[in-house]
Design an enzyme around this catalytic site. Structure first.
Site, PDB file in Angstrom:
ATOM      1  N   ARG A   1       0.843  -1.206   0.000  1.00 49.70           N
ATOM      2  CA  ARG A   1       0.000   0.000   0.000  1.00 49.70           C
ATOM      3  C   ARG A   1       0.877   1.254   0.000  1.00 49.70           C
ATOM      4  NH1 ARG A   1      -4.461   0.505   4.639  1.00 49.70           N
ATOM      5  NH2 ARG A   1      -2.649   1.030   5.918  1.00 49.70           N
TER       6      ARG A   1
ATOM      7  N   GLU B   1     -16.000   6.149   5.118  1.00 49.41           N
ATOM      8  CA  GLU B   1     -15.264   5.475   6.197  1.00 49.41           C
ATOM      9  C   GLU B   1     -15.308   6.371   7.420  1.00 49.41           C
ATOM     10  OE1 GLU B   1     -11.097   5.094   5.241  1.00 49.41           O
ATOM     11  OE2 GLU B   1     -10.947   7.155   4.533  1.00 49.41           O
TER      12      GLU B   1
ATOM     13  N   LYS C   1      -2.584   6.955   1.378  1.00 45.19           N
ATOM     14  CA  LYS C   1      -2.491   7.175   2.837  1.00 45.19           C
ATOM     15  C   LYS C   1      -1.511   8.321   3.067  1.00 45.19           C
ATOM     16  CE  LYS C   1      -2.369   4.523   7.127  1.00 45.19           C
ATOM     17  NZ  LYS C   1      -3.494   5.180   7.758  1.00 45.19           N
TER      18      LYS C   1
HETATM   19  N1  PXG Z   1      -9.279   4.738   7.185  1.00 39.40           N
HETATM   20  C1  PXG Z   1      -8.435   5.702   7.574  1.00 39.40           C
HETATM   21  C2  PXG Z   1      -8.705   7.101   7.184  1.00 39.40           C
HETATM   22  C3  PXG Z   1      -7.304   5.365   8.337  1.00 39.40           C
HETATM   23  O1  PXG Z   1      -6.449   6.313   8.723  1.00 39.40           O
HETATM   24  C4  PXG Z   1      -8.024   3.050   8.294  1.00 39.40           C
HETATM   25  C5  PXG Z   1      -9.094   3.449   7.522  1.00 39.40           C
HETATM   26  C6  PXG Z   1      -7.842   1.587   8.623  1.00 39.40           C
HETATM   27  O2  PXG Z   1      -6.798   1.022   7.830  1.00 39.40           O
HETATM   28  P1  PXG Z   1      -5.871  -0.160   8.346  1.00 39.40           P
HETATM   29  O3  PXG Z   1      -4.970  -0.458   7.198  1.00 39.40           O
HETATM   30  O4  PXG Z   1      -5.125   0.336   9.550  1.00 39.40           O
HETATM   31  O5  PXG Z   1      -6.771  -1.294   8.671  1.00 39.40           O
HETATM   32  C7  PXG Z   1      -7.091   4.019   8.701  1.00 39.40           C
HETATM   33  C8  PXG Z   1      -5.883   3.631   9.508  1.00 39.40           C
HETATM   34  C9  PXG Z   1      -3.692   6.357  14.572  1.00 39.40           C
HETATM   35  C10 PXG Z   1      -3.836   5.256  13.602  1.00 39.40           C
HETATM   36  O6  PXG Z   1      -2.640   6.455  15.203  1.00 39.40           O
HETATM   37  C11 PXG Z   1      -4.700   5.378  12.517  1.00 39.40           C
HETATM   38  C12 PXG Z   1      -4.812   4.349  11.608  1.00 39.40           C
HETATM   39  C13 PXG Z   1      -4.061   3.208  11.770  1.00 39.40           C
HETATM   40  C14 PXG Z   1      -3.207   3.097  12.836  1.00 39.40           C
HETATM   41  C15 PXG Z   1      -3.088   4.124  13.775  1.00 39.40           C
HETATM   42  O7  PXG Z   1      -4.638   7.161  14.714  1.00 39.40           O
HETATM   43  N2  PXG Z   1      -5.657   4.530  10.572  1.00 39.40           N
END
Ligand code: PXG
Length: 279
Positions: free
Chosen positions: A50, A182, A149
């Site tokens: 990713r 989301e 991301k």
């Molecule tokens: N949508 C958004 C906007 C995110 O930032 C996800 C979905 C979930 O994706 P994953 O690949 O993690 O299943 C995210 C991920 C934090 C933190 O410190 C945020 C995320 C992941 C880890 C830590 O706030 N967001």
């Protein structure tokens, strides 16, 4: 704590980057948040895939190839002796001049931080959380595709502030057409007639690693799981709802905008998925 910056390790207080870094000046960069469970990095390849797609989409050339990046992450985990924790891998456009021109940045900055993870309090996994719909819409795919991301989280932060002002931990965001995208840091799923439904990338959802893991577990459990355009009506009338993310893992949702979801308790399928995820 030892922090990796461009191939060297620094103690926390010495881990510094330039104020001319375009990651700071313009949010010009990308990142990944990755879990460490039992000394092993969870889904590292998927996260790196990713990351490299995000880099390609924003024309950011990385100073390390896939294998070198993988090695750098594993080395940082090893040096920090973490059995359970969280990896924040950050790539910025690098140092440049004052002016958005990315061409002034000659070398991307690579930062790897290994730390403890901030979880939602344990009680919420048992009783579920309440969320609201944010009035702020998710940035549309024709402006900044949410599958990238990127270091630009202000859109999500504005929605998070709305959630907090409403006394909630999370907010769901709609895309500009009014379909569910989301949450601010998590993907969203509903369960309807034993089928899992979640918005797709073109609906404005990040291609979440945890989301994909849940889709895979659903398959193993013989449940149908599909990507689908969802409206607020679909959320309000769902049998169950839960959020997925690296930070949150799988967290049940029991109320959306004052509408009780199901019977107001975490659903049976949600609980089953949590059990399998925790194995
Ligand atoms: N949508 C958004 C906007 C995110 O930032 C996800 C979905 C979930 O994706 P994953 O690949 O993690 O299943 C995210 C991920 C934090 C933190 O410190 C945020 C995320 C992941 C880890 C830590 O706030 N967001």
């Amino acid at each position: 704590m030892k922090i990796y910056i461009n191939g060297d390790f620094f103690e926390r207080e010495n881990a510094k980057i330039s104020v001319f870094d375009h990651g700071l000046l313009y949010g010009d960069g990308i990142f990944e948040g990755i879990r460490i469970y039992q000394g092993k990095v969870f889904k590292l390849r998927e996260h790196l895939e990713r990351l490299y797609k995000s880099a390609k989409a924003i024309m950011l050339s990385l100073p390390l190839n896939f294998e070198e990046m993988e090695k750098a992450v594993l080395e940082t985990v090893k040096i920090n002796k973490k059995e359970a924790g969280y990896i924040r891998l950050i790539i910025t456009r690098g140092n440049g001049s004052l002016g958005i021109d990315p061409a002034t940045c000659r070398q991307a900055t690579v930062i790897i931080i290994v730390d403890d993870i901030q979880l939602y309090p344990a009680e919420y996994y048992e009783k579920g959380i309440k969320i609201i719909t944010a009035s702020v819409r998710r940035i549309s795919v024709d402006s900044l595709d949410p599958r990238i991301k990127s270091l630009n989280y202000l859109n999500n932060i504005l929605a998070k502030l709305e959630a907090q002002n409403a006394g909630c931990l999370e907010a769901v965001m709609l895309n500009k057409e009014g379909f569910v995208a989301e949450c601010t840091g998590d993907n969203i799923f509903i369960v309807k007639d034993d089928c899992l439904l979640t918005p797709s990338g073109s609906n404005g959802a990040l291609d979440g690693i945890t989301k994909n893991t849940v889709m895979q577990i659903a398959g193993e459990l013989g449940l149908h799981a599909n990507e689908s355009a969802l409206t607020q009506y679909d959320l309000y009338t769902a049998d169950e709802c839960f959020l997925t993310g690296t930070g949150a893992e799988i967290i049940p949702v029991i109320d959306i905008d004052g509408r009780t979801i199901g019977n107001g308790h975490p659903g049976e399928i949600t609980k089953k998925l949590i059990n399998h995820f925790n194995r």
